[in-house]
Every structure is written in C-alpha cells, then in structure tokens.
Design an enzyme around this catalytic site. Structure first.
Site, PDB file in Angstrom:
ATOM      1  N   LYS A 116      20.845   3.663  73.900  1.00  0.00           N
ATOM      2  CA  LYS A 116      20.152   4.510  74.869  1.00  0.00           C
ATOM      3  C   LYS A 116      18.657   4.647  74.524  1.00  0.00           C
ATOM      4  O   LYS A 116      17.840   4.922  75.394  1.00  0.00           O
ATOM      5  CB  LYS A 116      20.786   5.905  74.924  1.00  0.00           C
ATOM      6  CG  LYS A 116      22.254   5.928  75.346  1.00  0.00           C
ATOM      7  CD  LYS A 116      22.472   5.394  76.748  1.00  0.00           C
ATOM      8  CE  LYS A 116      23.837   5.770  77.317  1.00  0.00           C
ATOM      9  NZ  LYS A 116      24.971   5.214  76.584  1.00  0.00           N
TER      10      LYS A 116
HETATM   11  C1  LIG Z   1      26.183   4.779  76.934  1.00  0.00           C
HETATM   12  C2  LIG Z   1      26.855   3.908  75.954  1.00  0.00           C
HETATM   13  C3  LIG Z   1      27.561   2.764  76.369  1.00  0.00           C
HETATM   14  C4  LIG Z   1      27.811   2.422  77.814  1.00  0.00           C
HETATM   15  O1  LIG Z   1      26.727   2.135  78.597  1.00  0.00           O
HETATM   16  P1  LIG Z   1      26.871   2.155  80.185  1.00  0.00           P
HETATM   17  O2  LIG Z   1      25.521   1.820  80.623  1.00  0.00           O
HETATM   18  O3  LIG Z   1      27.285   3.547  80.555  1.00  0.00           O
HETATM   19  O4  LIG Z   1      27.913   1.168  80.549  1.00  0.00           O
HETATM   20  C5  LIG Z   1      28.135   1.968  75.395  1.00  0.00           C
HETATM   21  N1  LIG Z   1      28.047   2.276  74.090  1.00  0.00           N
HETATM   22  C6  LIG Z   1      27.377   3.365  73.665  1.00  0.00           C
HETATM   23  C7  LIG Z   1      27.357   3.662  72.213  1.00  0.00           C
HETATM   24  C8  LIG Z   1      26.767   4.217  74.573  1.00  0.00           C
HETATM   25  O5  LIG Z   1      26.110   5.302  74.140  1.00  0.00           O
END
Ligand SMILES: *Cc1c(COP(=O)(O)O)cnc(C)c1O
Length: 486
Positions: A116
């Site tokens: 993120k």
């Molecule tokens: C948010 C997140 C995901 C998934 O991402 P999306 O864009 O919602 O598919 C996968 N792994 C981690 C550790 C995350 O924080």
C-alpha cells in the site's frame, strides 16, 4: 487534454486534478481515463534500464497533462514518495532456489511495510501538492483491512492540507498494524477502531458511502477519499508491474506470469491496465484466500456476495472487489450504460451473472484460485525450511495459488508479489514455523519501536458509527478552522 469520466457514465468529464481531488465520480462511479495509452515494444526496450522512480515518472506522465503538473513538479512528488523507502528502487526481486523459474517481488520496503505504500505515498504527496496550490484542505476518510490505514496515516501525518479519519475493524487486523496507526501523535491523524463489523472491513466502506451521500456534510467538511478507488493509486501501482517485468524478462515480448494476492482488485486492476497498455504479461494469477469473490467472478462469471471469513491473510479478507468494475469498463467496449445497470443489479440483489461474451472478454489472461489457511501455513513453512526465506501470509497465498496450477503455466517465468513484511503478522509466522520465538527475518525495527509507544485513537461500536463520525468530524473541522482563523 486527457479527460476522466465515470465508468457508470454519469456527470461531466473532468481533468486529472478534479478526478484526484474528488476520489469518487459524481454519480458514485469510478473515474477512468477516456482511453488507455499504448506503449510500444520500442518504448519498453528504452525503459529496460530505468530505476523505479524514473519508470514511475514515464508511466504516470501518460495520464497527467503537463499544464496541470509540470515535469519538474512531478519529479519532486515522485522523489518525496519513494525516497523514504528502505531500498533504492522501492521494490526488490528474489529468485527462489527451491522452485524453478519463480521470483518473489518484495513490495514491502516502504515505511509501513506493505505494498500500500507504493500507491498511497504517491497519492498523498500528489493531493498535498494540488491542495497547497489551491490553498485548500480536505478531510480524508479511509477504511482499511490492515495496510491502507498505516500507509495513509504515515504519509498524511503532519501535512497541513489534510486531516485523516482512518477506520479499521477492531480485532480483525493485527496489533502490529493497529499500532502503526495509533502511535502517530499528529493532530491530523484520527484512527477509529470499530467493534462488531458483521462483514469485516467492507462494512466500513458502507458507512463511508453513507457519509459521502450526505451532500451537506460532505461539502461542509470537504470530504474526500484515498481508498483504492482513487485513480492516483492505480497509476502509481502500475509501476511495479513494468519494473518487475523489465527486470526479469531476457527480451521484450517474453511471456511472464504474475501471481497477485488479491482482495479488492486494486493491485490487479493496475496490472490488467499495464497489460492492456502493452506490457507482455501472459497470465495473471488471482490468488484469493477463502474470501473468493474474485475466484467466482473469474471461474464462474458471477459476481456475488458471501459472508466474510476470517483468515490468516487478513488484508485480503474483502468481499466486494470494487476495482473489478473499473477493469471491466475496458473489457466491454467502454459501455458505461452496462456497467451502471450491472453494478446496480449486483448492489440490489447481491448477485449478477455476466453474459458469455463479457465473461470471455474479461477472463482472457487470468487464472484464479482460492487458497486455504492450511496451504498458506504450509507454504510459509516449506519455503522457510527449504531456503531460509520468510514469506508473509499474503506472499504465501500468491505462491500457494501458483503451486495449485503449475501445468497450466507451461514453463514461463512467474513473479509472485509479496505484498507485506512478515513482521506485521508475527502470530501467523510463529504458528507456521511451529516456534515460540520469531526468527530475525520476522522482525522489523519500526514494528519493535511501536510496541513501546503510547496509543491514541477512538473506539466505536459499528451500530453507532455513522452518527459518531458525523459528530466527531464536524467538531474537529470547526475547531481546526478556528485555529487557522486565529
Ligand atoms: C491490500 C492488500 C492486498 C490486496 O490488494 P487489493 O488491491 O485489494 O487486491 C494484498 N496483500 C496485502 C498485504 C494488502 O495489504
């Protein structure tokens, strides 16, 4: 001039700046560019030696008019976004020894240790730039399944243009993730732990939508969102697909697969667009945990809601993959009328079956799998024992999904995305390795540091959340305005 429109067709086309500042389009749809740019093989060849930041500059430039942000301004925004990462190129690649042709792309070297950081750092710095230029400020409200919140809090902390309300499902994220938000003591960061969310993190999005549709309130406190619906996150997240491909491919055009642990389809939406723009990715592997909305969409052609399951890969405990609709728009001949009808039907009935033609068009180049907690644990254990490499539960979901479908992928190289640092999930790591003490690879100094700090934040029961938030946000907004007036 490149215009942005709602994928549901409502409202007027807007420019990049408005799309970023608004978050959602005025009809509740998601902003999409009027068309996707194309990148030729020659251009890809030229990009092959670029570092992460230069590559990011090339990619996001395709979506931003220079009159809105000059190239020098954009370079500063990108530097600010990625200079705080622990590694020079924001992400790193690790070639597995115990599994042929398999690479792990580590996306967790930003300050809050998850992927993120890649999108959120860029979006927050971009918003800050646009707002300062207009001499305006915004209240930001964002929901998290554990990683968006820490990233948002980290970048927004101390920025006078932004005030952030960060909602998380209390007890459904790890204590380490919670502390990443609650140990920042800046006045503009307001973490809100919410008890009794019947559908986990997705419930929080429902409350956010309600606050959004309260026009008077929204206008008064200048509400916006930096959830994965914001277009700024998607374009920044395209960078790691290009970077990974260009690092791993021996020549431009080599077929490479990418396995992605997925929940809301935000990360994959960026990957899907990268491929439509010309990046030669053969298959995307959609790795779901037991919450398998995407697996149902891509296997059966049905978007439907199931109840939420609590799993050990909690950041992908998501039942509504919002960004799928954004991707779909570019698979159905950009027919916004259909997107509107279909998504409305899904929202009212909780289910929608796509017709065969649509199903075929969006499914092309995607494979999917739902991974059990048991295999997630087994993969963490076996990769650790075989080569002393420690995966987090989400990276493990990506590899487990790949393990389940080997024959289909012939012998192409595959990149598995490791989306979080194992230090965010110590309980799962201890259980998987059957140990009582974490190995060094399962620790991180920022997580250790946060253990000793004092925590700040609100707690609220879900049943009372909307009302409490209205009050708290309004009171805070008035108080902060008074301070500025003085
Ligand atoms: C948010 C997140 C995901 C998934 O991402 P999306 O864009 O919602 O598919 C996968 N792994 C981690 C550790 C995350 O924080």
């Amino acid at each position: 001039m490149l215009k942005y429109i709602s994928n549901k067709g409502g409202g007027k086309p807007v420019n990049f700046e408005t799309a970023i500042l608004n978050g959602f389009a005025s009809d509740g749809g998601l902003y999409v560019p009027e068309k996707l740019p194309k990148i030729s093989k020659n251009e890809l060849k030229k990009w092959k030696g670029l570092g992460f930041k230069d590559l990011c500059f090339e990619i996001v430039s395709l979506f931003i008019d220079r009159e809105i942000i000059s190239s020098d301004e954009l370079k500063i925004i990108i530097d600010k976004s990625y200079d705080a990462f622990e590694v020079e190129n924001a992400v790193t690649l690790y070639k597995l020894k115990s599994r042929e042709q398999t690479y792990i792309m580590e996306l967790f070297h930003g300050p809050t240790l998850s992927f993120k950081d890649i999108g959120q750092s860029f979006l927050v710095n971009l918003l800050d730039f646009l707002l300062k230029r207009k001499k305006e400020s915004l209240s930001i409200i964002v929901a998290t399944t554990g990683d968006t919140g820490p990233a948002a809090a980290n970048y927004i902390a101390g920025k006078s243009s932004l005030d952030a309300w960060i909602l998380y499902p209390k007890g459904l994220i790890t204590e380490e993730q919670e502390r990443q938000m609650t140990t920042l003591h800046n006045n503009n960061i307001h973490p809100v732990g919410v008890y009794n969310c019947p559908e986990g993190g997705d419930d929080l999005d429902t409350v956010i939508s309600k606050l959004y549709s309260n026009k008077k309130f929204k206008k008064k406190v200048k509400l916006s969102s930096i959830n994965s619906i914001n277009w700024g996150r998607i374009i920044a997240q395209m960078t790691h697909y290009f970077y990974g491909y260009l690092k791993v491919a021996d020549y431009i055009g080599e077929d490479i697969n990418i396995s992605v642990p997925s929940g809301g389809f935000g990360n994959l939406c960026a990957g899907g667009f990268a491929r439509k723009m010309g990046l030669p990715i053969k298959n995307f592997i959609i790795a779901n945990n037991k919450n398998e909305s995407l697996n149902r969409i891509f296997r059966n052609g049905v978007i439907s809601k199931d109840k939420i399951h609590e799993t050990i890969s909690s950041a992908i405990d998501i039942i509504t993959p919002y960004n799928f609709w954004r991707y779909l728009y570019f698979c159905n001949g950009q027919n916004s009328k259909n997107i509107k009808i279909w998504s409305n039907e899904f929202e009212t009935k909780g289910e929608f079956h796509f017709d065969d033609k649509t199903f075929k068009s969006y499914r092309d180049g995607f494979l999917s799998f739902s991974v059990s907690d048991k295999s997630t644990i087994g993969t963490i254990k076996s990769i650790y024992e075989n080569e002393n490499y420690l995966l987090d539960p989400h990276g493990s979901v990506a590899i487990s999904a790949l393990n389940s479908m080997d024959e289909k992928l012939s012998h192409n190289k595959t990149i598995c995305l490791a989306t979080a640092h194992p230090a965010k999930f110590p309980k799962v790591i201890l259980k998987s390795l059957n140990k009582t003490k974490l190995p060094e690879a399962g620790k991180h100094k920022s997580i250790e540091g946060a253990k000793k700090k004092c925590q700040k934040g609100y707690h609220c029961d879900y049943s009372n959340l909307e009302k409490s938030l209205l009050n708290a946000i309004e009171t805070n907004w008035e108080r902060s305005k008074k301070i500025i007036v003085k």
